[in-house]
Write an enzyme that holds these catalytic residues in place. Structure first.
Site, PDB file in Angstrom:
ATOM      1  N   SER A  35       0.865  -1.188   0.000  1.00 30.51           N
ATOM      2  CA  SER A  35       0.000   0.000   0.000  1.00 30.51           C
ATOM      3  C   SER A  35       0.897   1.232   0.000  1.00 30.51           C
ATOM      4  O   SER A  35       0.833   2.072   0.882  1.00 30.51           O
ATOM      5  CB  SER A  35      -0.909  -0.018   1.227  1.00 30.51           C
ATOM      6  OG  SER A  35      -0.158  -0.030   2.417  1.00 30.51           O
ATOM      7  N   HIS A  89      -3.265  -6.293   2.182  1.00 29.56           N
ATOM      8  CA  HIS A  89      -2.388  -7.317   2.763  1.00 29.56           C
ATOM      9  C   HIS A  89      -3.025  -8.698   2.895  1.00 29.56           C
ATOM     10  O   HIS A  89      -2.402  -9.618   3.414  1.00 29.56           O
ATOM     11  CB  HIS A  89      -1.889  -6.869   4.156  1.00 29.56           C
ATOM     12  CG  HIS A  89      -0.963  -5.682   4.082  1.00 29.56           C
ATOM     13  ND1 HIS A  89      -0.527  -5.015   5.197  1.00 29.56           N
ATOM     14  CD2 HIS A  89      -0.383  -5.056   3.024  1.00 29.56           C
ATOM     15  CE1 HIS A  89       0.277  -4.018   4.833  1.00 29.56           C
ATOM     16  NE2 HIS A  89       0.367  -4.025   3.523  1.00 29.56           N
ATOM     17  N   GLU A 111      -4.857  -2.895   8.919  1.00 28.76           N
ATOM     18  CA  GLU A 111      -4.135  -3.441  10.085  1.00 28.76           C
ATOM     19  C   GLU A 111      -4.858  -3.194  11.407  1.00 28.76           C
ATOM     20  O   GLU A 111      -5.266  -2.069  11.682  1.00 28.76           O
ATOM     21  CB  GLU A 111      -2.738  -2.793  10.192  1.00 28.76           C
ATOM     22  CG  GLU A 111      -1.915  -2.965   8.938  1.00 28.76           C
ATOM     23  CD  GLU A 111      -0.592  -2.192   8.966  1.00 28.76           C
ATOM     24  OE1 GLU A 111      -0.152  -1.770  10.060  1.00 28.76           O
ATOM     25  OE2 GLU A 111      -0.017  -2.012   7.891  1.00 28.76           O
ATOM     26  N   GLU A 123       1.550  -9.647   6.721  1.00 32.13           N
ATOM     27  CA  GLU A 123       2.349  -9.257   7.888  1.00 32.13           C
ATOM     28  C   GLU A 123       2.192 -10.244   9.046  1.00 32.13           C
ATOM     29  O   GLU A 123       2.472  -9.922  10.200  1.00 32.13           O
ATOM     30  CB  GLU A 123       2.002  -7.829   8.310  1.00 32.13           C
ATOM     31  CG  GLU A 123       2.380  -6.831   7.210  1.00 32.13           C
ATOM     32  CD  GLU A 123       2.328  -5.375   7.621  1.00 32.13           C
ATOM     33  OE1 GLU A 123       1.814  -5.086   8.717  1.00 32.13           O
ATOM     34  OE2 GLU A 123       2.805  -4.535   6.851  1.00 32.13           O
ATOM     35  N   ASP A 165      -4.502   0.766  11.518  1.00 34.22           N
ATOM     36  CA  ASP A 165      -4.049   1.444  10.297  1.00 34.22           C
ATOM     37  C   ASP A 165      -5.008   1.061   9.165  1.00 34.22           C
ATOM     38  O   ASP A 165      -4.850   0.015   8.542  1.00 34.22           O
ATOM     39  CB  ASP A 165      -2.616   1.020   9.930  1.00 34.22           C
ATOM     40  CG  ASP A 165      -2.146   1.683   8.636  1.00 34.22           C
ATOM     41  OD1 ASP A 165      -2.887   2.544   8.091  1.00 34.22           O
ATOM     42  OD2 ASP A 165      -1.042   1.352   8.149  1.00 34.22           O
ATOM     43  N   GLU A 203      -3.516   5.306  12.324  1.00 30.53           N
ATOM     44  CA  GLU A 203      -2.582   5.684  11.247  1.00 30.53           C
ATOM     45  C   GLU A 203      -3.336   5.827   9.925  1.00 30.53           C
ATOM     46  O   GLU A 203      -4.234   5.035   9.626  1.00 30.53           O
ATOM     47  CB  GLU A 203      -1.534   4.555  11.158  1.00 30.53           C
ATOM     48  CG  GLU A 203      -0.495   4.736  10.080  1.00 30.53           C
ATOM     49  CD  GLU A 203       0.486   3.554  10.070  1.00 30.53           C
ATOM     50  OE1 GLU A 203       0.779   2.981  11.145  1.00 30.53           O
ATOM     51  OE2 GLU A 203       0.940   3.188   8.973  1.00 30.53           O
ATOM     52  N   ASP A 220       1.498   8.131   7.557  1.00 35.26           N
ATOM     53  CA  ASP A 220       2.351   7.196   6.808  1.00 35.26           C
ATOM     54  C   ASP A 220       2.399   7.675   5.346  1.00 35.26           C
ATOM     55  O   ASP A 220       3.294   8.437   4.966  1.00 35.26           O
ATOM     56  CB  ASP A 220       1.784   5.779   6.948  1.00 35.26           C
ATOM     57  CG  ASP A 220       2.489   4.757   6.062  1.00 35.26           C
ATOM     58  OD1 ASP A 220       3.525   5.079   5.465  1.00 35.26           O
ATOM     59  OD2 ASP A 220       1.996   3.615   5.949  1.00 35.26           O
ATOM     60  N   LYS A 252       9.653   4.965   7.861  1.00 43.05           N
ATOM     61  CA  LYS A 252       9.998   3.794   7.036  1.00 43.05           C
ATOM     62  C   LYS A 252      11.238   4.175   6.231  1.00 43.05           C
ATOM     63  O   LYS A 252      11.177   5.075   5.381  1.00 43.05           O
ATOM     64  CB  LYS A 252       8.857   3.488   6.066  1.00 43.05           C
ATOM     65  CG  LYS A 252       7.616   2.861   6.685  1.00 43.05           C
ATOM     66  CD  LYS A 252       6.499   2.797   5.640  1.00 43.05           C
ATOM     67  CE  LYS A 252       5.378   1.860   6.046  1.00 43.05           C
ATOM     68  NZ  LYS A 252       4.182   2.006   5.153  1.00 43.05           N
ATOM     69  N   HIS A 296       8.261  -1.513   9.684  1.00 42.85           N
ATOM     70  CA  HIS A 296       8.692  -2.424   8.613  1.00 42.85           C
ATOM     71  C   HIS A 296       7.851  -2.141   7.361  1.00 42.85           C
ATOM     72  O   HIS A 296       7.041  -1.216   7.352  1.00 42.85           O
ATOM     73  CB  HIS A 296       8.462  -3.871   9.082  1.00 42.85           C
ATOM     74  CG  HIS A 296       7.005  -4.188   9.290  1.00 42.85           C
ATOM     75  ND1 HIS A 296       6.481  -5.454   9.228  1.00 42.85           N
ATOM     76  CD2 HIS A 296       5.937  -3.364   9.550  1.00 42.85           C
ATOM     77  CE1 HIS A 296       5.181  -5.419   9.428  1.00 42.85           C
ATOM     78  NE2 HIS A 296       4.827  -4.170   9.635  1.00 42.85           N
ATOM     79  N   LYS A 306       6.344  -1.015  14.772  1.00 41.06           N
ATOM     80  CA  LYS A 306       5.478  -2.098  14.301  1.00 41.06           C
ATOM     81  C   LYS A 306       6.273  -2.955  13.332  1.00 41.06           C
ATOM     82  O   LYS A 306       6.970  -2.451  12.449  1.00 41.06           O
ATOM     83  CB  LYS A 306       4.182  -1.569  13.675  1.00 41.06           C
ATOM     84  CG  LYS A 306       4.306  -0.707  12.426  1.00 41.06           C
ATOM     85  CD  LYS A 306       2.912  -0.446  11.833  1.00 41.06           C
ATOM     86  CE  LYS A 306       2.977   0.218  10.468  1.00 41.06           C
ATOM     87  NZ  LYS A 306       1.668   0.368   9.816  1.00 41.06           N
TER      88      LYS A 306
HETATM   89  P1  PGA Z   1       3.050  -1.343   2.995  1.00 44.43           P
HETATM   90  O1  PGA Z   1       2.056  -1.038   4.194  1.00 44.43           O
HETATM   91  O2  PGA Z   1       4.366  -1.754   3.518  1.00 44.43           O
HETATM   92  O3  PGA Z   1       2.332  -2.435   2.250  1.00 44.43           O
HETATM   93  O4  PGA Z   1       3.113  -0.074   2.173  1.00 44.43           O
HETATM   94  C1  PGA Z   1       2.425  -0.799   5.495  1.00 44.43           C
HETATM   95  C2  PGA Z   1       1.644   0.348   6.076  1.00 44.43           C
HETATM   96  O5  PGA Z   1       0.717   0.899   5.441  1.00 44.43           O
HETATM   97  O6  PGA Z   1       1.939   0.767   7.186  1.00 44.43           O
HETATM   98 ZN    ZN Z   2       0.404   2.560   7.042  1.00 43.61          ZN
END
Ligand code: PGA
Ligand code: ZN
Length: 443
Positions: A28, A166, A175, A218, A253, A299, A324, A349, A377, A400
């Site tokens: 995403s 996911h 999430e 995940e 999230d 998030e 994010d 990230k 991650h 996370k």
């Molecule tokens: P992604 O998602 O690593 O698939 O982009 C993680 C997130 O949205 O936190």
């Molecule tokens: Zn996110």
């Protein structure tokens, strides 16, 4: 001498079965992330190979870096040089995946070069100039970024229910995380989180049968549910059955950019029935969820360009509001969000920005606004445990890394337990962030 004399690069698998050096990848992804180079050759790995990025490391970055004779511990200069060598604002020429792999490797080389550590310790932080035979990565990055002591061990946010991009169920939200804020230590938090995860597995099996305990990207379960209330009720039940009510809180999230279309958020985007919600509807939904359940972190509740909704929601939102896709670990986006008062926490990230130095800058800028920093991650992750050290180095108080399941997820949790034990052996002061996971560095 501590100079760079060799750099090599090679394709390796990430958890989605596509290829990177030691760098992860998202599903995403936001539009404002640095660009990762993929070969696009459909005959090989469905176009997902990274041989071009590998070639950029070997034929462009390697000779240029070696010729510059950088000291291995001078990460700021190394990263700055690679940014210039790339010359684009989004690292699309050499590839953020190529640059980040080198940046991470140089950080490790810097930590291994004891002379570099002493240099940093003596020149920047005289009072901490202790001598050690080995220098852990978390100490090297801590000194580089000027993080004050004592060490803070993070609260792990385990993503135990997977939806969105996911998993294959029809749940729009990506999430649902459990956070053992009432644990005594990081190691204790891993135990509590794992127990709730296993209990959740039993709950799902009895409610939906054996096919509901397969896991998503995940490591969280992906049962046949669609509404956020159903997910949160399942978490409440699993936590209660473990007697951890009040000690384990929740994070969500939704990764809402994935279901934003023409100003409406479609909670039915993964099923045949669309369920379009306006921004006002979404805000009411979030308020209801926060009121009814022990949700402490939210998030990406709105899309990456829906600034208006973010700003409006923040005025009444009392919990941690993490950007994010909104921020993409990018200082320009963070500054805009700071001016607009759009959120109060940064999701960090490293591959969204492409160098460790810039990731540190992003974290420091977020702290300067009094925000929290939440290390993350990617859904397509590798077994590299770099972000575990980064979390301790920046004192972020939470991270996370998915469920307590799947090797690429548990690698980070295992490394953090090692670090916690090492700090005890060293007899240096450290504490578990617990309920204060978001206020470890706020000014
Ligand atoms: P992604 O998602 O690593 O698939 O982009 C993680 C997130 O949205 O936190
Ligand atoms: Zn996110």
């Amino acid at each position: 001498m501590s100079l760079i004399s060799a750099i090599t690069a090679a394709q390796r698998l990430d958890s989605r079965g596509v290829f990177k050096a030691i760098v992860p990848s998202g599903a995403s992804k936001g539009d404002y992330e640095a660009v990762e180079l993929r070969d696009g050759d459909q005959k090989t790995y469905h176009g997902q190979g990274v041989l071009k990025a590998i070639s950029n490391v070997e034929t462009i970055i390697r000779p240029a870096l070696i010729a510059e004779k950088f000291k291995v511990f001078d990460l700021e200069s190394i990263d700055g040089f690679m940014r210039k060598l790339d010359g684009t604002s989004d690292k699309s020429k050499l590839g953020a995946n190529a640059i980040l792999g080198v940046s991470m490797a140089c950080a490790r080389a810097g930590a291994a070069a004891k002379v570099g550590f002493r240099f940093l310790a003596v020149t920047k932080f005289k009072t901490e100039a202790y001598r050690r035979k080995d220098v852990p990565l978390y100490d090297f990055i801590r000194l580089l970024s000027g993080t004050p002591l004592p060490y803070v061990m993070p609260v792990p946010f385990f993503n135990v229910l997977n939806g969105g991009m996911h998993s294959g169920n029809s749940m729009a939200f990506q999430e649902f995380m459990i956070a053992p804020v009432g644990a005594k230590s990081f190691t204790d938090a891993v135990r509590m989180g794992s127990e709730v995860y296993q209990e959740l597995k039993s709950v799902l099996k009895s409610k939906f049968g054996g096919s509901a305990i397969g896991v998503g990207d995940e490591g969280g379960f992906a049962p046949p549910i669609s509404r956020p209330e159903e997910a949160l009720d399942l978490l409440i039940e699993a936590v209660e059955r473990c007697n951890y009510t009040g000690k384990v809180k929740f994070g969500i999230d939704p990764a809402s950019q994935e279901f934003l279309l023409d100003r409406f958020y479609d909670l039915g985007f993964k099923s045949s029935d669309s369920k379009k919600m306006s921004s006002a509807d979404m805000q009411s939904l979030y308020h209801e969820l926060i009121k009814k359940y022990p949700v402490v972190l939210l998030e990406d509740p709105f899309g990456q360009d829906d600034w208006e909704s973010w700003t409006e929601f923040r005025k009444t939102c009392k919990i941690e509001l993490v950007g994010d896709d909104l921020l993409a670990t990018n200082v320009t986006r963070i500054k805009t969000a700071g001016e607009k008062k759009a959120c109060n926490a940064l999701l960090l990230k490293i591959n969204q920005i492409g160098t460790i130095t810039e990731a540190i800058e992003a974290a420091k800028l977020a702290y300067s606004y009094g925000w929290s920093v939440f290390v993350s991650h990617r859904s397509g992750e590798t077994t590299d445990d770099f972000i575990a050290d980064l979390t301790v180095a920046l004192g972020t108080g939470h991270l996370k890394s998915g469920s307590p399941c799947r090797g690429e997820r548990v690698a980070k949790y295992n490394r953090l337990m090692d670090i916690e034990q090492e700090l005890q052996t060293r007899s240096v002061k450290s504490s578990y962030a617990g309920e204060k996971f978001g206020q470890t560095r706020s000014v």
